[in-house]
Design a protein around this motif. Structure first.
Motif, PDB file in Angstrom:
ATOM      1  N   THR A 133       0.771  -1.116  -0.050  1.00 30.98           N
ATOM      2  CA  THR A 133       0.144   0.088  -0.211  1.00 30.98           C
ATOM      3  C   THR A 133       0.794   1.245   0.127  1.00 30.98           C
ATOM      4  O   THR A 133       0.411   2.299  -0.808  1.00 30.98           O
ATOM      5  N   LEU A 134       2.013   1.263   0.867  1.00 32.93           N
ATOM      6  CA  LEU A 134       2.819   2.423   0.931  1.00 32.93           C
ATOM      7  C   LEU A 134       3.577   2.653  -0.473  1.00 32.93           C
ATOM      8  O   LEU A 134       3.731   3.837  -1.038  1.00 32.93           O
ATOM      9  N   ARG A 135       3.984   1.595  -1.049  1.00 30.86           N
ATOM     10  CA  ARG A 135       4.630   1.735  -2.179  1.00 30.86           C
ATOM     11  C   ARG A 135       3.883   2.230  -3.349  1.00 30.86           C
ATOM     12  O   ARG A 135       4.246   3.037  -4.266  1.00 30.86           O
ATOM     13  N   ARG A 136       2.555   1.901  -3.507  1.00 28.35           N
ATOM     14  CA  ARG A 136       1.557   2.469  -4.462  1.00 28.35           C
ATOM     15  C   ARG A 136       1.266   3.782  -4.114  1.00 28.35           C
ATOM     16  O   ARG A 136       0.895   4.669  -5.122  1.00 28.35           O
ATOM     17  N   ALA A 137       1.394   4.469  -2.837  1.00 30.57           N
ATOM     18  CA  ALA A 137       1.426   5.759  -2.615  1.00 30.57           C
ATOM     19  C   ALA A 137       2.531   6.516  -2.970  1.00 30.57           C
ATOM     20  O   ALA A 137       2.577   7.851  -2.611  1.00 30.57           O
ATOM     21  N   GLY A 138       3.669   5.894  -3.272  1.00 30.36           N
ATOM     22  CA  GLY A 138       4.849   6.447  -3.523  1.00 30.36           C
ATOM     23  C   GLY A 138       5.798   6.751  -2.246  1.00 30.36           C
ATOM     24  O   GLY A 138       6.842   7.608  -2.395  1.00 30.36           O
ATOM     25  N   THR A 139       5.457   5.782  -1.294  1.00 36.05           N
ATOM     26  CA  THR A 139       6.075   6.025  -0.089  1.00 36.05           C
ATOM     27  C   THR A 139       7.043   4.754   0.048  1.00 36.05           C
ATOM     28  O   THR A 139       6.681   3.551  -0.111  1.00 36.05           O
ATOM     29  N   ASP A 140       8.396   4.933   0.653  1.00 43.51           N
ATOM     30  CA  ASP A 140       9.157   3.812   0.585  1.00 43.51           C
ATOM     31  C   ASP A 140       9.282   3.206   1.950  1.00 43.51           C
ATOM     32  O   ASP A 140       9.325   3.712   2.998  1.00 43.51           O
ATOM     33  N   PRO A 141       8.701   1.893   2.286  1.00 45.88           N
ATOM     34  CA  PRO A 141       8.169   1.229   3.409  1.00 45.88           C
ATOM     35  C   PRO A 141       9.611   1.083   4.142  1.00 45.88           C
ATOM     36  O   PRO A 141       9.559   0.805   5.437  1.00 45.88           O
ATOM     37  N   ASP A 142      10.680   0.986   3.520  1.00 46.33           N
ATOM     38  CA  ASP A 142      11.917   0.667   4.144  1.00 46.33           C
ATOM     39  C   ASP A 142      12.894   1.860   4.540  1.00 46.33           C
ATOM     40  O   ASP A 142      13.945   1.887   4.927  1.00 46.33           O
ATOM     41  N   ALA A 143      12.177   2.985   4.480  1.00 47.51           N
ATOM     42  CA  ALA A 143      12.906   4.164   4.660  1.00 47.51           C
ATOM     43  C   ALA A 143      13.450   4.351   6.242  1.00 47.51           C
ATOM     44  O   ALA A 143      12.515   3.694   7.010  1.00 47.51           O
ATOM     45  N   ALA A 144      14.310   5.098   6.251  1.00 52.38           N
ATOM     46  CA  ALA A 144      14.835   5.108   7.780  1.00 52.38           C
ATOM     47  C   ALA A 144      13.778   6.173   8.668  1.00 52.38           C
ATOM     48  O   ALA A 144      12.909   6.997   8.069  1.00 52.38           O
ATOM     49  N   GLY A 145      13.709   5.738  10.012  1.00 52.98           N
ATOM     50  CA  GLY A 145      12.609   6.480  10.700  1.00 52.98           C
ATOM     51  C   GLY A 145      11.340   5.964  10.830  1.00 52.98           C
ATOM     52  O   GLY A 145      10.555   6.464  11.625  1.00 52.98           O
TER      53      GLY A 145
END
Length: 227
Positions: A133-145
């Motif tokens: 779901t996050l990737r489809r929204a353009g968010t990297d789920p493996d991002a720091a923080g």
């Protein structure tokens, strides 16, 4: 001897016995636990299959670790018909359960037992987003923080309070997660966010997106200053 009690006891002793089982035994045990926990439910033959998997898992432990689990008077476990609702929530041992052993082998973390098991259940039940779901929204789920928790089968879920309605990471959350060392202790960080806080009077997560979120970095910093 109840095989579910054996599996529960193995969960409680896992720190001392895991290294004594070979890779093949660990792989087979994990497969059996997956069938006990996640196998099809409903019709009676399927319940019997889950029940047989529990017996087979207990047998594997009795053969591989006879000094720990090989004291059954008959030398083997006697397979009986499963009671209604047979599955992973049968006998417990000192607060550990078959489900805890499945968590250790299949989910890959140690949030088990009478103290940590309920915390695991509570945190995994909170609203969350999955990596897809996050990737489809353009968010990297493996991002720091970001806090990432391992659910059933190791499936990753990210607590939802970390994101805006557009599934973007909230800066205040990632900043506080850095203070909480969420990359090293995601469960501890998630518990801080989702538990009532004595200083705030509410859970920190409930203040995210409100004017009071400005209090969160200082509150988290006070926690780490006490350590």
């Amino acid at each position: 001897m109840d095989p579910y009690a054996v599996l529960a006891a193995a969960a409680g002793r896992w720190g001392t016995i895991a290294g004594r089982l070979g890779p093949g035994s660990l792989e087979r045990l994990a497969a059996l636990l997956g069938e006990v926990r996640d196998g099809p439910r409903g019709e009676q033959p399927e319940e019997h299959r889950r029940h047989r998997a529990a017996y087979a898992a207990a047998e594997l432990l009795a053969r591989g670790l006879p000094d720990e689990f090989g004291d059954d008077p008959q030398g083997r476990f006697t397979l009986t018909a499963p009671p209604p609702g047979a599955g992973a929530q049968h006998a417990t041992h000192q607060g550990f359960s078959t489900e805890d052993l499945a968590v250790l082998l299949l989910d890959g973390h140690r949030m088990v037992g009478p103290l940590l098991g309920p915390v695991r259940g509570r945190l995994l039940a909170a609203p969350a987003l999955d990596p897809g779901t996050l990737r489809r929204a353009g968010t990297d789920p493996d991002a720091a923080g970001l806090i990432r928790l391992a659910g059933r089968g190791g499936a990753v879920q990210l607590p939802g309070f970390q994101f805006t309605a557009a599934a973007r990471p909230r800066p205040v959350v990632t900043d506080v997660n850095a203070v909480l060392a969420a990359d090293r202790d995601p469960w501890g960080a998630a518990d801080w966010w989702l538990s009532p806080n004595a200083w705030l009077g509410v859970s920190p997560a409930s203040l995210v997106g409100t004017p009071d979120e400005a209090r969160l970095p200082e509150t988290a910093g006070s926690l780490t200053d006490q350590e």
